[in-house]
Design a protein around this motif. Structure first.
Motif, mmCIF file in Angstrom:
data_model
loop_
_atom_site.group_PDB
_atom_site.id
_atom_site.type_symbol
_atom_site.label_atom_id
_atom_site.label_comp_id
_atom_site.label_asym_id
_atom_site.label_seq_id
_atom_site.Cartn_x
_atom_site.Cartn_y
_atom_site.Cartn_z
ATOM 1 N N LYS A 30 0.856 -1.185 0.000
ATOM 2 C CA LYS A 30 0.000 0.000 0.000
ATOM 3 C C LYS A 30 0.890 1.232 0.000
ATOM 4 C CE LYS A 30 -3.474 2.383 2.664
ATOM 5 N NZ LYS A 30 -3.722 2.773 4.029
ATOM 6 N N VAL A 31 0.611 2.171 -0.896
ATOM 7 C CA VAL A 31 1.337 3.434 -0.977
ATOM 8 C C VAL A 31 0.324 4.553 -0.830
ATOM 9 C CG1 VAL A 31 2.673 4.927 -2.507
ATOM 10 C CG2 VAL A 31 3.141 2.477 -2.459
ATOM 11 N N PRO A 32 0.542 5.528 0.004
ATOM 12 C CA PRO A 32 1.713 5.704 0.862
ATOM 13 C C PRO A 32 1.596 4.849 2.130
ATOM 14 C CG PRO A 32 0.243 7.570 1.149
ATOM 15 C CD PRO A 32 -0.365 6.684 0.083
ATOM 16 N N ASP A 33 2.723 4.398 2.603
ATOM 17 C CA ASP A 33 2.796 3.618 3.843
ATOM 18 C C ASP A 33 4.273 3.430 4.176
ATOM 19 O OD1 ASP A 33 2.049 2.147 6.044
ATOM 20 O OD2 ASP A 33 1.313 0.424 4.930
ATOM 21 N N LYS A 34 4.544 3.009 5.375
ATOM 22 C CA LYS A 34 5.918 2.678 5.740
ATOM 23 C C LYS A 34 6.279 1.369 5.039
ATOM 24 C CE LYS A 34 5.610 4.854 10.217
ATOM 25 N NZ LYS A 34 5.583 4.676 11.657
ATOM 26 N N TRP A 35 7.470 1.291 4.520
ATOM 27 C CA TRP A 35 7.847 0.101 3.759
ATOM 28 C C TRP A 35 8.714 -0.858 4.556
ATOM 29 C CZ3 TRP A 35 12.484 -0.268 0.203
ATOM 30 C CH2 TRP A 35 13.541 0.503 0.654
ATOM 31 N N ASN A 36 9.076 -0.534 5.788
ATOM 32 C CA ASN A 36 9.967 -1.371 6.598
ATOM 33 C C ASN A 36 9.479 -2.812 6.716
ATOM 34 O OD1 ASN A 36 10.174 1.443 7.212
ATOM 35 N ND2 ASN A 36 11.567 0.916 8.862
ATOM 36 N N ARG A 37 8.204 -3.000 6.938
ATOM 37 C CA ARG A 37 7.702 -4.364 7.152
ATOM 38 C C ARG A 37 7.673 -5.199 5.877
ATOM 39 N NH1 ARG A 37 1.324 -3.882 7.208
ATOM 40 N NH2 ARG A 37 1.170 -1.867 6.206
ATOM 41 N N TYR A 38 7.819 -4.563 4.736
ATOM 42 C CA TYR A 38 7.811 -5.303 3.470
ATOM 43 C C TYR A 38 9.204 -5.777 3.057
ATOM 44 C CZ TYR A 38 3.198 -3.203 3.043
ATOM 45 O OH TYR A 38 1.905 -2.811 3.266
ATOM 46 N N GLY A 87 7.850 -10.361 7.249
ATOM 47 C CA GLY A 87 6.953 -9.271 7.596
ATOM 48 C C GLY A 87 7.390 -8.504 8.832
ATOM 49 N N SER A 88 8.524 -8.901 9.422
ATOM 50 C CA SER A 88 9.026 -8.160 10.578
ATOM 51 C C SER A 88 9.692 -6.879 10.078
ATOM 52 C CB SER A 88 10.012 -9.001 11.381
ATOM 53 O OG SER A 88 11.143 -9.306 10.602
ATOM 54 N N PRO A 89 9.488 -5.771 10.791
ATOM 55 C CA PRO A 89 10.055 -4.499 10.334
ATOM 56 C C PRO A 89 11.581 -4.532 10.279
ATOM 57 C CG PRO A 89 8.479 -4.154 12.116
ATOM 58 C CD PRO A 89 8.694 -5.629 12.010
ATOM 59 N N GLU A 90 12.128 -4.098 9.171
ATOM 60 C CA GLU A 90 13.572 -4.031 8.973
ATOM 61 C C GLU A 90 13.959 -2.565 8.806
ATOM 62 O OE1 GLU A 90 15.833 -6.586 8.813
ATOM 63 O OE2 GLU A 90 14.270 -8.044 9.233
ATOM 64 N N ALA A 91 15.072 -2.185 9.384
ATOM 65 C CA ALA A 91 15.544 -0.810 9.255
ATOM 66 C C ALA A 91 16.429 -0.621 8.032
ATOM 67 C CB ALA A 91 16.299 -0.405 10.512
ATOM 68 N N ARG A 92 16.897 -1.703 7.449
ATOM 69 C CA ARG A 92 17.791 -1.621 6.299
ATOM 70 C C ARG A 92 17.269 -2.489 5.169
ATOM 71 N NH1 ARG A 92 23.449 -0.362 8.092
ATOM 72 N NH2 ARG A 92 23.201 0.154 10.275
ATOM 73 N N GLY A 93 17.629 -2.082 3.982
ATOM 74 C CA GLY A 93 17.252 -2.883 2.833
ATOM 75 C C GLY A 93 17.078 -2.013 1.604
ATOM 76 N N TYR A 94 16.733 -2.646 0.520
ATOM 77 C CA TYR A 94 16.507 -1.934 -0.725
ATOM 78 C C TYR A 94 15.467 -2.694 -1.527
ATOM 79 C CZ TYR A 94 19.742 -5.461 -2.475
ATOM 80 O OH TYR A 94 20.348 -6.647 -2.789
#
Length: 167
Positions: free
Chosen positions: A90-98, A103-110
């Motif tokens: 879903k946009v807009p939304d925080k993307w950390n959990r994706y 499905g756990s929130p991540e602080a790093r990634g691309y």
């Protein structure tokens, strides 16, 4: 004295009524706005001259752990599945959990976000795209052409350069 009270009452009414009307217009104006579904937004029936701008909200494709370009999608095998979508977000939304498979929130990634917009064919119209706030490095492509960037996206934090450009 009566005119004084009429002015005070009129001013109070105006000050309280204008914000209420603008909030009402904000909500009623967005009811008919197109929303993307499964990574596709159909704008063929939208009259930009009359109805105004469209927010690209809704469901976007997300390709986890991949920095893809339009060439990655155009070179997909004919008749094949192409590049596999990690998930729909879903946009807009925080993307950390994706960013993680669990499905756990991540602080790093691309990742790569992708939205395909269907617009009327053959019209002589110039479209624009406004990005309000992309907090990391990004590249934006339209019709296979890079039209904007901020920083330098990379799979490695040491190789990339983060930038937060607010337009």
């Amino acid at each position: 004295m009566l005119k004084y009270w009429q002015r005070i009452l009129g001013s109070l009414l105006l000050v309280s009524l204008l914000p209420l009307l603008s909030v009402l217009h904000l909500f009623t104006g967005q009811q008919d706005m197109p929303v993307s579904r499964q990574g596709v937004m159909d704008l063929r029936a939208w009259d930009f001259r009359h109805d105004g701008v469209v927010k690209l909200n809704g469901e976007w494709e997300l390709y986890r752990d991949a920095l893809l370009t339009p060439g990655d999608f155009s070179q997909a095998d004919p008749g094949g599945e192409g590049v596999p979508v990690s998930t729909i977000i879903k946009v807009p939304d925080k993307w950390n959990r994706y960013l993680s498979d669990t499905g756990s929130p991540e602080a790093r990634g691309y990742a790569t976000y992708r939205l395909q917009a269907m617009i009327p064919y053959g019209e002589d119209v110039i479209y624009g795209l406004r990005t309000a706030n992309i907090r990391t490095a990004s590249k934006v492509f339209v019709n296979g052409q890079e039209i904007g960037s901020s920083g330098s996206p990379s799979a490695s934090s040491s190789e990339g350069r983060q930038e937060n450009c607010i337009n």
